[in-house]
Design a protein around this motif. Structure first.
Motif, PDB file in Angstrom:
ATOM      1  N   ASP A   1      27.078  -0.474 -69.932  1.00  0.00           N
ATOM      2  CA  ASP A   1      27.239   0.310 -70.934  1.00  0.00           C
ATOM      3  C   ASP A   1      26.878   1.745 -70.108  1.00  0.00           C
ATOM      4  O   ASP A   1      27.200   2.974 -70.601  1.00  0.00           O
TER       5      ASP A   1
ATOM      6  N   ASP B   1      26.317   5.640 -72.922  1.00  0.00           N
ATOM      7  CA  ASP B   1      24.957   6.266 -72.814  1.00  0.00           C
ATOM      8  C   ASP B   1      23.662   5.024 -72.269  1.00  0.00           C
ATOM      9  O   ASP B   1      22.590   5.451 -72.431  1.00  0.00           O
TER      10      ASP B   1
ATOM     11  N   ASP C   1      22.469   2.402 -73.695  1.00  0.00           N
ATOM     12  CA  ASP C   1      21.523   1.791 -74.678  1.00  0.00           C
ATOM     13  C   ASP C   1      22.007   0.635 -75.144  1.00  0.00           C
ATOM     14  O   ASP C   1      21.458  -0.211 -76.139  1.00  0.00           O
TER      15      ASP C   1
END
Ligand SMILES: [Mg+2]
Length: 73
Positions: free
Chosen positions: A30, A35, A37
């Motif tokens: 990711d 981002d 998370d």
């Protein structure tokens, strides 16, 4: 193959364990496009699923495995 409530419970618990084991890899992926998370969020969500599955009484009704969502006001 027949899908039983116990089988579904175990499958979701196993999925939660595997996502927990792979959360760092999911987060690394990711980071390249988002981002960073995804692994953390997936692991958090599946730990809630695991907790729910482990709290269930024995049932043969698949529909009883999942708590009812609260009604919207
Ligand atoms: Mg994200």
């Amino acid at each position: 193959m027949k899908l039983t409530a116990a089988g579904l419970q175990q499958a979701l618990i196993s999925a939660a364990d595997e996502i927990e084991n792979q959360k760092d890899a999911l987060t690394d992926l990711d980071r390249e496009i988002g981002d960073g998370d995804h692994g953390i969020n997936m692991a958090r969500g599946f730990q809630a699923v695991k907790k729910e599955m482990e709290s269930q009484e024995n049932t043969e009704d698949l529909g009883e495995l999942f708590p009812r969502l609260p009604a919207k006001p």
